[in-house]
Enzyme design. Structure first.
Site, PDB file in Angstrom:
ATOM      1  N   ALA A 112       6.059  -0.028   3.844  1.00  0.00           N
ATOM      2  CA  ALA A 112       5.211   1.197   4.035  1.00  0.00           C
ATOM      3  C   ALA A 112       5.008   1.325   5.764  1.00  0.00           C
ATOM      4  O   ALA A 112       5.286   0.262   6.459  1.00  0.00           O
ATOM      5  CB  ALA A 112       4.109   1.037   3.434  1.00  0.00           C
ATOM      6  N   GLY A 120       7.036  -2.413   1.095  1.00  0.00           N
ATOM      7  CA  GLY A 120       7.541  -1.067   0.220  1.00  0.00           C
ATOM      8  C   GLY A 120       8.801  -0.832  -0.038  1.00  0.00           C
ATOM      9  O   GLY A 120       9.014  -0.212  -1.110  1.00  0.00           O
ATOM     10  N   GLU A 160      10.083  -2.743  -2.647  1.00  0.00           N
ATOM     11  CA  GLU A 160       9.377  -2.201  -4.058  1.00  0.00           C
ATOM     12  C   GLU A 160       9.885  -0.770  -4.582  1.00  0.00           C
ATOM     13  O   GLU A 160      10.175  -0.548  -5.526  1.00  0.00           O
ATOM     14  CB  GLU A 160       8.062  -2.051  -3.826  1.00  0.00           C
ATOM     15  CG  GLU A 160       7.318  -3.463  -3.445  1.00  0.00           C
ATOM     16  CD  GLU A 160       5.676  -3.225  -3.029  1.00  0.00           C
ATOM     17  OE1 GLU A 160       5.627  -2.871  -1.972  1.00  0.00           O
ATOM     18  OE2 GLU A 160       4.896  -3.575  -3.706  1.00  0.00           O
ATOM     19  N   GLU A 211       4.449  -8.646   3.511  1.00  0.00           N
ATOM     20  CA  GLU A 211       3.312  -8.166   3.805  1.00  0.00           C
ATOM     21  C   GLU A 211       2.235  -9.303   4.062  1.00  0.00           C
ATOM     22  O   GLU A 211       1.348  -9.060   4.739  1.00  0.00           O
ATOM     23  CB  GLU A 211       2.523  -7.568   2.341  1.00  0.00           C
ATOM     24  CG  GLU A 211       3.277  -6.233   2.077  1.00  0.00           C
ATOM     25  CD  GLU A 211       4.501  -6.468   0.977  1.00  0.00           C
ATOM     26  OE1 GLU A 211       5.001  -7.416   0.958  1.00  0.00           O
ATOM     27  OE2 GLU A 211       4.966  -5.426   0.447  1.00  0.00           O
TER      28      GLU A 211
HETATM   29  N1  CO8 Z   1       6.295   0.565   9.581  1.00  0.00           N
HETATM   30  C1  CO8 Z   1       6.322   1.316  10.846  1.00  0.00           C
HETATM   31  N2  CO8 Z   1       7.176   0.987  11.674  1.00  0.00           N
HETATM   32  C2  CO8 Z   1       8.153   0.385  11.558  1.00  0.00           C
HETATM   33  C3  CO8 Z   1       8.285  -0.519  10.337  1.00  0.00           C
HETATM   34  C4  CO8 Z   1       7.242  -0.196   9.378  1.00  0.00           C
HETATM   35  N3  CO8 Z   1       7.110  -0.853   8.287  1.00  0.00           N
HETATM   36  N4  CO8 Z   1       9.275  -1.470  10.366  1.00  0.00           N
HETATM   37  C5  CO8 Z   1       9.989  -0.958  11.377  1.00  0.00           C
HETATM   38  N5  CO8 Z   1       9.299  -0.115  12.341  1.00  0.00           N
HETATM   39  C6  CO8 Z   1       9.577   0.564  13.467  1.00  0.00           C
HETATM   40  C7  CO8 Z   1       9.260  -0.225  14.795  1.00  0.00           C
HETATM   41  O1  CO8 Z   1       7.890  -0.249  15.153  1.00  0.00           O
HETATM   42  C8  CO8 Z   1      10.285   0.156  15.758  1.00  0.00           C
HETATM   43  O2  CO8 Z   1       9.704   1.343  16.452  1.00  0.00           O
HETATM   44  P1  CO8 Z   1       9.472   1.502  17.999  1.00  0.00           P
HETATM   45  O3  CO8 Z   1      10.961   1.429  18.262  1.00  0.00           O
HETATM   46  O4  CO8 Z   1       8.824   2.712  18.117  1.00  0.00           O
HETATM   47  O5  CO8 Z   1       8.867   0.230  18.388  1.00  0.00           O
HETATM   48  C9  CO8 Z   1      11.469   0.517  14.889  1.00  0.00           C
HETATM   49  O6  CO8 Z   1      11.034   0.774  13.454  1.00  0.00           O
HETATM   50  C10 CO8 Z   1      12.578  -0.405  14.982  1.00  0.00           C
HETATM   51  O7  CO8 Z   1      11.939  -1.747  14.835  1.00  0.00           O
HETATM   52  P2  CO8 Z   1      12.010  -3.147  15.519  1.00  0.00           P
HETATM   53  O8  CO8 Z   1      12.263  -2.866  16.899  1.00  0.00           O
HETATM   54  O9  CO8 Z   1      11.180  -4.091  15.005  1.00  0.00           O
HETATM   55  O10 CO8 Z   1      13.413  -3.585  14.781  1.00  0.00           O
HETATM   56  P3  CO8 Z   1      14.128  -5.117  14.701  1.00  0.00           P
HETATM   57  O11 CO8 Z   1      15.334  -4.928  14.216  1.00  0.00           O
HETATM   58  O12 CO8 Z   1      13.825  -5.884  16.035  1.00  0.00           O
HETATM   59  O13 CO8 Z   1      13.296  -5.649  13.501  1.00  0.00           O
HETATM   60  C11 CO8 Z   1      12.412  -5.799  11.240  1.00  0.00           C
HETATM   61  C12 CO8 Z   1      13.539  -5.200  12.373  1.00  0.00           C
HETATM   62  C13 CO8 Z   1      12.609  -7.308  11.141  1.00  0.00           C
HETATM   63  C14 CO8 Z   1      12.614  -4.958   9.814  1.00  0.00           C
HETATM   64  C15 CO8 Z   1      11.058  -5.204  11.950  1.00  0.00           C
HETATM   65  O14 CO8 Z   1      10.877  -3.880  12.404  1.00  0.00           O
HETATM   66  C16 CO8 Z   1       9.929  -5.694  10.993  1.00  0.00           C
HETATM   67  O15 CO8 Z   1       9.523  -6.599  10.682  1.00  0.00           O
HETATM   68  N6  CO8 Z   1       9.531  -4.440  10.269  1.00  0.00           N
HETATM   69  C17 CO8 Z   1       7.989  -4.363   9.547  1.00  0.00           C
HETATM   70  C18 CO8 Z   1       8.625  -5.155   7.981  1.00  0.00           C
HETATM   71  C19 CO8 Z   1       7.158  -5.189   7.410  1.00  0.00           C
HETATM   72  O16 CO8 Z   1       6.184  -5.959   7.483  1.00  0.00           O
HETATM   73  N7  CO8 Z   1       7.127  -4.537   6.110  1.00  0.00           N
HETATM   74  C20 CO8 Z   1       5.983  -4.332   5.224  1.00  0.00           C
HETATM   75  C21 CO8 Z   1       5.082  -3.388   5.528  1.00  0.00           C
HETATM   76  S1  CO8 Z   1       3.637  -3.117   4.665  1.00  0.00           S
HETATM   77  C22 CO8 Z   1       4.234  -2.810   2.930  1.00  0.00           C
HETATM   78  O17 CO8 Z   1       5.307  -2.082   2.982  1.00  0.00           O
HETATM   79  C23 CO8 Z   1       3.165  -2.614   2.152  1.00  0.00           C
HETATM   80  C24 CO8 Z   1       3.503  -1.804   1.034  1.00  0.00           C
HETATM   81  C25 CO8 Z   1       2.672  -1.495  -0.191  1.00  0.00           C
HETATM   82  C26 CO8 Z   1       1.626  -0.465   0.276  1.00  0.00           C
HETATM   83  C27 CO8 Z   1       1.154  -0.126  -1.088  1.00  0.00           C
HETATM   84  C28 CO8 Z   1      -0.248   0.496  -1.143  1.00  0.00           C
HETATM   85  C29 CO8 Z   1      -0.712   1.029  -2.475  1.00  0.00           C
END
Ligand code: CO8
Length: 258
Positions: free
Chosen positions: A65, A109, A112, A132
């Site tokens: 998400a 997400g 999921e 998460e």
């Molecule tokens: N949300 C927003 N932006 C994201 C997300 C995300 N989940 N994941 C990556 N991005 C963005 C980064 O901020 C970055 O943007 P920018 O270039 O502007 O800084 C761009 O995508 C590229 O990402 P990275 O530079 O981090 O790329 P890497 O190759 O270094 O890393 C990863 C890749 C490992 C995937 C890393 O991006 C990461 O850890 N992302 C987050 C993963 C995460 O924590 N996901 C869970 C999110 S919470 C969730 O999903 C809850 C769902 C349930 C909600 C339901 C409610 C009812």
């Protein structure tokens, strides 16, 4: 309809929905989830469509998400708006078969969302995770439930508590994904499976999907009774007569969804 965060294409009887926020690794914003719901509804309503493939990019199916969207939200806002809840419910209401073609990250997400599809075909580069816990939250679109049913308590707990990622080979061993293929062959494999499904009787497909899903919603005896009634009801269709006659005639069946 014109979409901003997804691309939808029709390939014969298969609708392909491609998540398209490359700058954010296909992070699922409310806008994107609503567009996915809309595209699934349109595919469900389009008589030509017989199967749906949901996919992302080579680097990410979806990295979760949208953290930027959630970061400043309060409990009152998340609970009050039922954040992502209605969209998640609408996605699983799709009646036609949905295949997730997953390459790269399927996290939070994103994992999921893949689990909401009927089955997952993964590329060798796929990485599944429920990280998460690293953000001080837990899964909220079914991850603690669907992942646990898919891979069992031990691996689900491991993923939810440590936030570690599971690679494609482990995901296949654990039963999370149906098939693993080289990255370059992912869409060919998913499309071949979708076209194969599209050849079947739509009525039998709807019944099969509904019946398998009962395994997750009801006690086994109820699920088996439901399956038997659906099985029996298919004998009221022309497709059952055609399918069996074609087998006996040693020819391909011509299903007409009747
Ligand atoms: N949300 C927003 N932006 C994201 C997300 C995300 N989940 N994941 C990556 N991005 C963005 C980064 O901020 C970055 O943007 P920018 O270039 O502007 O800084 C761009 O995508 C590229 O990402 P990275 O530079 O981090 O790329 P890497 O190759 O270094 O890393 C990863 C890749 C490992 C995937 C890393 O991006 C990461 O850890 N992302 C987050 C993963 C995460 O924590 N996901 C869970 C999110 S919470 C969730 O999903 C809850 C769902 C349930 C909600 C339901 C409610 C009812």
């Amino acid at each position: 309809m014109a979409y901003k965060t997804i691309v939808v294409e029709l390939d014969d009887h298969v609708a392909v929905i491609k998540l398209n926020r490359p700058d954010a690794l296909n992070a699922l914003s409310t806008a994107m989830l609503r567009e996915i719901v809309q595209a699934l509804r349109e595919a469900d309503d389009n008589e030509k469509v017989r199967c749906i493939v949901l996919t992302g990019s080579e680097k990410a199916f979806a990295a979760g998400a949208d953290i930027g969207e959630m970061a400043e939200m309060s409990f009152a806002e998340v609970f009050g708006s039922d954040l992502y809840g209605p969209e998640a419910q609408a996605i699983v209401r799709c009646r036609k078969p949905v295949i997730a073609a997953v390459s790269g990250y399927a996290l939070g997400g994103g994992c999921e969302l893949a689990l909401m599809c009927d089955f997952i075909i993964a590329s060798e580069s796929a990485k599944f995770g429920q990280p998460e816990v690293n953000l001080g939250i837990i899964a909220g679109m079914g991850g603690t439930q669907r992942l646990t049913r898919a891979v069992g308590k031990a691996k689900a707990m491991d993923m939810h508590l440590t936030g570690r990622f599971m690679d494609a080979a482990e995901a296949e061993r654990a039963g999370l994904v149906a098939r693993v293929v080289p990255a370059k062959k992912l869409m060919d494999e998913a499309m071949a499976a979708a076209h194969k499904i599209a050849e079947k009787s739509q009525l039998a497909l709807l019944a099969a999907k509904e019946s398998v899903n009962r395994a997750f919603e009801t006690p086994q005896a109820e699920g088996i009774l439901h399956e038997r009634r659906l099985f029996q009801s298919l004998f009221a269709t022309e497709d059952q007569s055609e399918g069996m006659q074609a087998f006996l005639d040693k020819r391909e069946a011509q299903f007409r969804d009747r």
